[in-house]
Design an enzyme around this catalytic site. Structure first.
Site, PDB file in Angstrom:
ATOM      1  N   SER A   1      27.334  67.198  43.844  1.00 41.21           N
ATOM      2  CA  SER A   1      26.470  67.026  42.674  1.00 41.21           C
ATOM      3  C   SER A   1      27.265  66.821  41.387  1.00 41.21           C
ATOM      4  O   SER A   1      28.318  67.434  41.182  1.00 41.21           O
ATOM      5  CB  SER A   1      25.603  68.275  42.535  1.00 41.21           C
ATOM      6  OG  SER A   1      25.013  68.323  41.260  1.00 41.21           O
TER       7      SER A   1
ATOM      8  N   GLU B   1      26.528  68.077  38.777  1.00 42.92           N
ATOM      9  CA  GLU B   1      26.528  69.391  38.124  1.00 42.92           C
ATOM     10  C   GLU B   1      27.918  70.035  38.209  1.00 42.92           C
ATOM     11  O   GLU B   1      28.288  70.844  37.369  1.00 42.92           O
ATOM     12  CB  GLU B   1      25.471  70.252  38.836  1.00 42.92           C
ATOM     13  CG  GLU B   1      24.956  71.433  38.066  1.00 42.92           C
ATOM     14  CD  GLU B   1      24.262  71.106  36.740  1.00 42.92           C
ATOM     15  OE1 GLU B   1      23.778  69.980  36.535  1.00 42.92           O
ATOM     16  OE2 GLU B   1      24.251  72.009  35.896  1.00 42.92           O
TER      17      GLU B   1
ATOM     18  N   TYR C   1      24.956  77.571  40.853  1.00 40.87           N
ATOM     19  CA  TYR C   1      24.682  76.408  41.711  1.00 40.87           C
ATOM     20  C   TYR C   1      25.887  75.468  41.721  1.00 40.87           C
ATOM     21  O   TYR C   1      26.362  75.034  42.785  1.00 40.87           O
ATOM     22  CB  TYR C   1      23.437  75.665  41.210  1.00 40.87           C
ATOM     23  CG  TYR C   1      23.260  74.290  41.829  1.00 40.87           C
ATOM     24  CD1 TYR C   1      22.745  74.139  43.118  1.00 40.87           C
ATOM     25  CD2 TYR C   1      23.615  73.127  41.129  1.00 40.87           C
ATOM     26  CE1 TYR C   1      22.587  72.875  43.683  1.00 40.87           C
ATOM     27  CE2 TYR C   1      23.463  71.866  41.694  1.00 40.87           C
ATOM     28  CZ  TYR C   1      22.946  71.746  42.967  1.00 40.87           C
ATOM     29  OH  TYR C   1      22.799  70.502  43.541  1.00 40.87           O
TER      30      TYR C   1
ATOM     31  N   ARG D   1      19.363  77.848  29.615  1.00 43.02           N
ATOM     32  CA  ARG D   1      20.256  78.385  30.640  1.00 43.02           C
ATOM     33  C   ARG D   1      21.373  79.175  29.973  1.00 43.02           C
ATOM     34  O   ARG D   1      21.802  78.802  28.879  1.00 43.02           O
ATOM     35  CB  ARG D   1      20.804  77.230  31.475  1.00 43.02           C
ATOM     36  CG  ARG D   1      19.656  76.613  32.257  1.00 43.02           C
ATOM     37  CD  ARG D   1      19.899  75.243  32.782  1.00 43.02           C
ATOM     38  NE  ARG D   1      18.650  74.778  33.394  1.00 43.02           N
ATOM     39  CZ  ARG D   1      18.530  73.757  34.191  1.00 43.02           C
ATOM     40  NH1 ARG D   1      19.602  73.045  34.501  1.00 43.02           N
ATOM     41  NH2 ARG D   1      17.365  73.427  34.695  1.00 43.02           N
TER      42      ARG D   1
HETATM   43  P1  NAP Z   1      15.142  69.664  47.078  1.00 44.12           P
HETATM   44  O1  NAP Z   1      13.977  68.760  46.883  1.00 44.12           O
HETATM   45  O2  NAP Z   1      15.192  70.962  46.364  1.00 44.12           O
HETATM   46  O3  NAP Z   1      15.254  69.940  48.660  1.00 44.12           O
HETATM   47  C1  NAP Z   1      16.077  70.936  49.163  1.00 44.12           C
HETATM   48  C2  NAP Z   1      15.895  71.012  50.669  1.00 44.12           C
HETATM   49  O4  NAP Z   1      16.730  72.073  51.183  1.00 44.12           O
HETATM   50  C3  NAP Z   1      14.453  71.346  51.107  1.00 44.12           C
HETATM   51  O5  NAP Z   1      14.159  70.622  52.277  1.00 44.12           O
HETATM   52  C4  NAP Z   1      14.544  72.832  51.396  1.00 44.12           C
HETATM   53  O6  NAP Z   1      13.570  73.292  52.326  1.00 44.12           O
HETATM   54  C5  NAP Z   1      15.937  72.890  52.033  1.00 44.12           C
HETATM   55  N1  NAP Z   1      16.467  74.255  52.049  1.00 44.12           N
HETATM   56  C6  NAP Z   1      16.592  75.120  51.014  1.00 44.12           C
HETATM   57  N2  NAP Z   1      17.103  76.288  51.431  1.00 44.12           N
HETATM   58  C7  NAP Z   1      17.315  76.164  52.780  1.00 44.12           C
HETATM   59  C8  NAP Z   1      17.791  77.035  53.778  1.00 44.12           C
HETATM   60  N3  NAP Z   1      18.170  78.296  53.486  1.00 44.12           N
HETATM   61  N4  NAP Z   1      17.869  76.586  55.047  1.00 44.12           N
HETATM   62  C9  NAP Z   1      17.472  75.328  55.356  1.00 44.12           C
HETATM   63  N5  NAP Z   1      16.985  74.451  54.447  1.00 44.12           N
HETATM   64  C10 NAP Z   1      16.910  74.866  53.165  1.00 44.12           C
HETATM   65  O7  NAP Z   1      16.508  68.903  46.747  1.00 44.12           O
HETATM   66  P2  NAP Z   1      16.777  67.320  46.592  1.00 44.12           P
HETATM   67  O8  NAP Z   1      16.526  66.941  45.176  1.00 44.12           O
HETATM   68  O9  NAP Z   1      16.120  66.586  47.692  1.00 44.12           O
HETATM   69  O10 NAP Z   1      18.363  67.284  46.762  1.00 44.12           O
HETATM   70  C11 NAP Z   1      18.961  67.165  48.055  1.00 44.12           C
HETATM   71  C12 NAP Z   1      20.373  67.689  48.002  1.00 44.12           C
HETATM   72  O11 NAP Z   1      21.119  66.969  47.030  1.00 44.12           O
HETATM   73  C13 NAP Z   1      20.515  69.152  47.591  1.00 44.12           C
HETATM   74  O12 NAP Z   1      21.619  69.671  48.284  1.00 44.12           O
HETATM   75  C14 NAP Z   1      20.813  69.092  46.114  1.00 44.12           C
HETATM   76  O13 NAP Z   1      21.511  70.251  45.717  1.00 44.12           O
HETATM   77  C15 NAP Z   1      21.664  67.851  46.053  1.00 44.12           C
HETATM   78  N6  NAP Z   1      21.621  67.082  44.813  1.00 44.12           N
HETATM   79  C16 NAP Z   1      20.457  66.709  44.259  1.00 44.12           C
HETATM   80  C17 NAP Z   1      20.456  65.908  43.136  1.00 44.12           C
HETATM   81  C18 NAP Z   1      19.176  65.441  42.513  1.00 44.12           C
HETATM   82  O14 NAP Z   1      19.204  64.989  41.359  1.00 44.12           O
HETATM   83  N7  NAP Z   1      18.064  65.467  43.213  1.00 44.12           N
HETATM   84  C19 NAP Z   1      21.667  65.487  42.572  1.00 44.12           C
HETATM   85  C20 NAP Z   1      22.858  65.879  43.191  1.00 44.12           C
HETATM   86  C21 NAP Z   1      22.835  66.658  44.321  1.00 44.12           C
HETATM   87  P3  NAP Z   1      12.092  73.748  51.831  1.00 44.12           P
HETATM   88  O15 NAP Z   1      11.303  72.467  51.673  1.00 44.12           O
HETATM   89  O16 NAP Z   1      11.629  74.613  52.926  1.00 44.12           O
HETATM   90  O17 NAP Z   1      12.265  74.463  50.520  1.00 44.12           O
HETATM   91  O1  F7E Z   2      17.304  70.001  34.229  1.00 43.03           O
HETATM   92  C1  F7E Z   2      16.842  70.746  30.679  1.00 43.03           C
HETATM   93  C2  F7E Z   2      17.791  71.621  31.451  1.00 43.03           C
HETATM   94  O2  F7E Z   2      16.348  71.217  36.187  1.00 43.03           O
HETATM   95  C3  F7E Z   2      17.785  68.899  33.502  1.00 43.03           C
HETATM   96  C4  F7E Z   2      19.190  69.283  40.345  1.00 43.03           C
HETATM   97  O3  F7E Z   2      18.651  68.288  41.182  1.00 43.03           O
HETATM   98  O4  F7E Z   2      20.359  67.665  39.021  1.00 43.03           O
HETATM   99  C5  F7E Z   2      19.418  68.707  38.961  1.00 43.03           C
HETATM  100  O5  F7E Z   2      19.867  69.745  38.108  1.00 43.03           O
HETATM  101  C6  F7E Z   2      18.016  69.298  32.067  1.00 43.03           C
HETATM  102  C7  F7E Z   2      18.822  70.588  31.891  1.00 43.03           C
HETATM  103  O6  F7E Z   2      18.031  69.317  36.521  1.00 43.03           O
HETATM  104  C8  F7E Z   2      13.586  72.335  30.886  1.00 43.03           C
HETATM  105  O7  F7E Z   2      18.320  72.656  30.628  1.00 43.03           O
HETATM  106  C9  F7E Z   2      14.853  71.495  29.339  1.00 43.03           C
HETATM  107  O8  F7E Z   2      19.782  70.404  30.895  1.00 43.03           O
HETATM  108  O9  F7E Z   2      15.751  68.776  35.823  1.00 43.03           O
HETATM  109  P1  F7E Z   2      16.763  69.859  35.738  1.00 43.03           P
HETATM  110  P2  F7E Z   2      19.561  69.759  36.543  1.00 43.03           P
HETATM  111  O10 F7E Z   2      19.751  71.130  36.062  1.00 43.03           O
HETATM  112  O11 F7E Z   2      20.326  68.683  35.849  1.00 43.03           O
HETATM  113  C10 F7E Z   2      21.653  68.046  39.514  1.00 43.03           C
HETATM  114  C11 F7E Z   2      22.521  66.803  39.544  1.00 43.03           C
HETATM  115  C12 F7E Z   2      21.581  68.763  40.802  1.00 43.03           C
HETATM  116  O12 F7E Z   2      22.477  68.678  41.630  1.00 43.03           O
HETATM  117  C13 F7E Z   2      20.502  69.784  40.952  1.00 43.03           C
HETATM  118  O13 F7E Z   2      20.268  70.072  42.324  1.00 43.03           O
HETATM  119  O14 F7E Z   2      16.751  69.567  31.468  1.00 43.03           O
HETATM  120  N1  F7E Z   2      15.502  71.335  30.517  1.00 43.03           N
HETATM  121  N2  F7E Z   2      13.676  72.121  29.540  1.00 43.03           N
HETATM  122  C14 F7E Z   2      14.736  71.838  31.493  1.00 43.03           C
HETATM  123  N3  F7E Z   2      14.933  71.892  32.827  1.00 43.03           N
HETATM  124  C15 F7E Z   2      13.954  72.455  33.583  1.00 43.03           C
HETATM  125  N4  F7E Z   2      14.102  72.518  34.940  1.00 43.03           N
HETATM  126  N5  F7E Z   2      12.814  72.983  33.020  1.00 43.03           N
HETATM  127  C16 F7E Z   2      12.577  72.942  31.682  1.00 43.03           C
HETATM  128  O15 F7E Z   2      11.557  73.412  31.200  1.00 43.03           O
END
Ligand code: NAP
Ligand code: F7E
Length: 342
Positions: free
Chosen positions: A129, A131, A152, A281
């Protein structure tokens, strides 16, 4: 070809499953037992396993249990593993640091160990990620040092390095995809983009009148999840395993995202958005902006959906959802959702 996907019920898992089905794969997914159904994102793809045409098979399991992961790999013998399962919410990781470390960091190690022990010739994708870059100044690419700013992010850094180590130590074909934020109509409702499109469309239809947010100044490089799953697959089709940044190369603030969403709906975001410090955060990542030049050159990958098109797609889908919600409410049903929990 057979693929095993952890996190198949999540946003990315559902798009990836769709993409791989289109390429003729048989898909095996890991799902957690839940007291309510958690397969909504893949229900349109699933067929009962008694049906001879079924090509998605779901297996109960959890990333916190190692022995069972080994058994599953022995049974399934996948050609490719896409490890997407994680506790993926950054704000929640401050509330649950130990759990996040267990699932997001050690969960990856458990799967790598299962792979090493079984010795199955499989290609492995790790969902790393942006992040992980945390406080590192933009633009960020594969050589930018990691400066994680949350439990995370620290968990993902551990997992990332374990993937590199298993590649070097045991010769596994294992890749890290360092993906920047990617969104869609299937994005979880507590991530900021979806939280905004859900609330703004509900406000438009008179279902609510406030949206509580945290830091509006944070900037993110937001792309479309459907584009990003193709990059995961491309990484596993190369001759050599490697790590790649996947991003759009454009960054926007949360404020700009909100402004645009409310603007499309003919609303002024300032009248509805209320700042609640609960969503700040303890340590924030201020600016993420990815340089995906390596992916462009080697994988031939580039994003197709831009920022405005992504917003339009999400608003359209959530307006439709809010419309259906309104119909149900008017018919006397209780509708859950619209959580302000993240
Ligand atoms: P998501 O919607 O939160 O999906 C997470 C998945 O992980 C869900 O299927 C969840 O199952 C499963 N999971 C959570 N805890 C588990 C456990 N203990 N055992 C087995 N499965 C578990 O995340 P996403 O946005 O699709 O992202 C996919 C991956 O990419 C994640 O690893 C995330 O950290 C990473 N990532 C995401 C982004 C982004 O912007 N979306 C960017 C960079 C990296 P349930 O449905 O049962 O909760
Ligand atoms: O926050 C700000 C918050 O929770 C984005 C995950 O998929 O991307 C994701 O992580 C920004 C942050 O995503 C609210 O402070 C303001 O700066 O949508 P987010 P994230 O933290 O960037 C990375 C790449 C991953 O890997 C992660 O799995 O938005 N923000 N107000 C808020 N964020 C949330 N959630 N809620 C608010 O009310």
């Amino acid at each position: 070809m057979k693929a095993f996907i952890t996190g198949i019920t999540g946003q990315d898992g559902s798009y990836l499953a769709e993409f791989l089905l289109g390429k003729g794969y048989e898909i095996h997914g890991l799902i957690r037992r839940s007291s309510t159904f958690n397969t909504a994102r893949i229900d349109h793809l699933y067929r009962d396993f008694h049906d001879p045409a079924a090509r998605i098979f779901l297996h109960y399991g959890d990333l916190s249990v190692s022995g069972q992961l080994t058994d599953l790999l022995y049974d399934i013998r996948p050609d490719e593993i896409y490890h997407l399962g994680a506790q993926s919410h950054v704000r929640v990781s401050f509330d649950m640091p130990e759990y996040t470390g267990d699932v997001t960091a050690l969960g990856t190690l458990r799967l790598l160990e299962a792979l090493r022990k079984t010795g199955i010739p499989t290609r492995f994708y790790q969902a790393s990620s942006s992040e992980m870059f945390g406080a590192a100044p933009p633009p960020q690419n594969e050589s930018t040092p990691f400066r994680p700013r949350s439990p995370y992010a620290a968990a993902k850094v551990y997992a990332h390095h374990m993937v590199c180590n298993y590649r070097e130590a045991y010769g596994l074909f294992a890749c890290n995809g360092i993906l920047f934020n990617h969104e869609s109509p299937r994005r979880g409702e507590t991530f900021v983009t979806r939280k905004i499109t859900r609330a703004a469309t509900r406000i438009k239809l008179g279902l609510t009148d406030r949206l509580y947010l945290g830091n509006l100044d944070a900037k993110r490089d937001w792309g479309y999840a459907g584009d990003y799953v193709e990059a995961m697959w491309l990484m596993l089709q190369q001759e050599r395993a490697d790590d790649y940044v996947i991003a759009t190369g454009h960054t926007h603030s949360v404020r700009e995202f909100a402004q645009k969403v409310f603007g499309i709906l003919g609303l002024d975001y300032e009248k509805y958005v209320v700042i609640d410090p609960r969503y700040f955060r303890p340590t924030e990542v201020d600016v993420l902006l990815g340089d995906a030049d390596k992916a462009r050159r080697i994988l031939g990958w580039q994003p197709k959906v831009n920022f405005d098109a992504l917003i339009a797609m999400m608003v359209e889908a959530d307006l439709d959802l809010a419309g259906r919600e309104k119909t149900l409410l008017e018919a006397g049903y209780v509708v859950s959702g619209n959580s302000q929990q993240g």
